[in-house]
Design an enzyme around this catalytic site. Sequence first.
Site, mmCIF file in Angstrom:
data_model
loop_
_atom_site.group_PDB
_atom_site.id
_atom_site.type_symbol
_atom_site.label_atom_id
_atom_site.label_comp_id
_atom_site.label_asym_id
_atom_site.label_seq_id
_atom_site.Cartn_x
_atom_site.Cartn_y
_atom_site.Cartn_z
ATOM 1 N N HIS A 57 0.853 -1.181 0.000
ATOM 2 C CA HIS A 57 0.000 0.000 0.000
ATOM 3 C C HIS A 57 0.894 1.238 0.000
ATOM 4 C CE1 HIS A 57 -3.810 -2.028 1.863
ATOM 5 N NE2 HIS A 57 -3.277 -2.745 0.890
ATOM 6 N N GLU A 59 1.056 3.798 1.914
ATOM 7 C CA GLU A 59 1.612 4.144 3.224
ATOM 8 C C GLU A 59 2.795 3.249 3.578
ATOM 9 O OE1 GLU A 59 -2.973 4.324 3.843
ATOM 10 O OE2 GLU A 59 -1.565 3.335 2.493
ATOM 11 N N CYS A 87 -6.043 1.849 6.052
ATOM 12 C CA CYS A 87 -6.702 0.606 6.452
ATOM 13 C C CYS A 87 -6.096 0.100 7.764
ATOM 14 C CB CYS A 87 -6.542 -0.450 5.354
ATOM 15 S SG CYS A 87 -4.849 -1.086 5.191
ATOM 16 N N CYS A 90 -2.283 -0.690 7.543
ATOM 17 C CA CYS A 90 -1.466 0.526 7.485
ATOM 18 C C CYS A 90 -1.490 1.272 8.809
ATOM 19 C CB CYS A 90 -1.929 1.406 6.336
ATOM 20 S SG CYS A 90 -1.564 0.669 4.721
#
Length: 160
Positions: A57, A59, A87, A90
Amino acid sequence: MGINSAEDEAWMRHAIRLAQRAEEQGEVPVGAVIVHQGRCIAEGWNRPIIDSDPTAHAEIMALRQAGQALNNYRLIDCSLYVTLEPCMMCMGAISHARIKRLVFGALDAKRGAVCSALSLESMDFLNHKMSWQGELLAETCSDLLRDFFRGKRQQHSIKT
């Protein structure tokens, strides 16, 4: 740094450009920037498809790069700007990294773990507390995601 400062908006616009890069690569358009002492030390955009990595992701990519830049897994005094509410995965990584401040764009009603589907930041089992602000340039961030998924649905309906 104040809420909705010109500096915050500039960093979020940088994250939006990274999200557009993800979209150009066929990934969900999410971008992230990590700032330390007023300068960008890391950036990331979604790459799970390209990297065949479910953890890639935006992040996570930025956190990895920031750790290398500071030569430390603790990202104390860093701010993270991301175009979509993080999410659960993360948020766990952001907390472990000790990010000082989180600023995000669009809310994620289904998977957002800051204030939408979950409120992990306020949970007692996380020993690190950060300040956060949501919905900075939310309309721009939301439009990017909405247009991306609309295009995917249109492509799918053409194929079937």
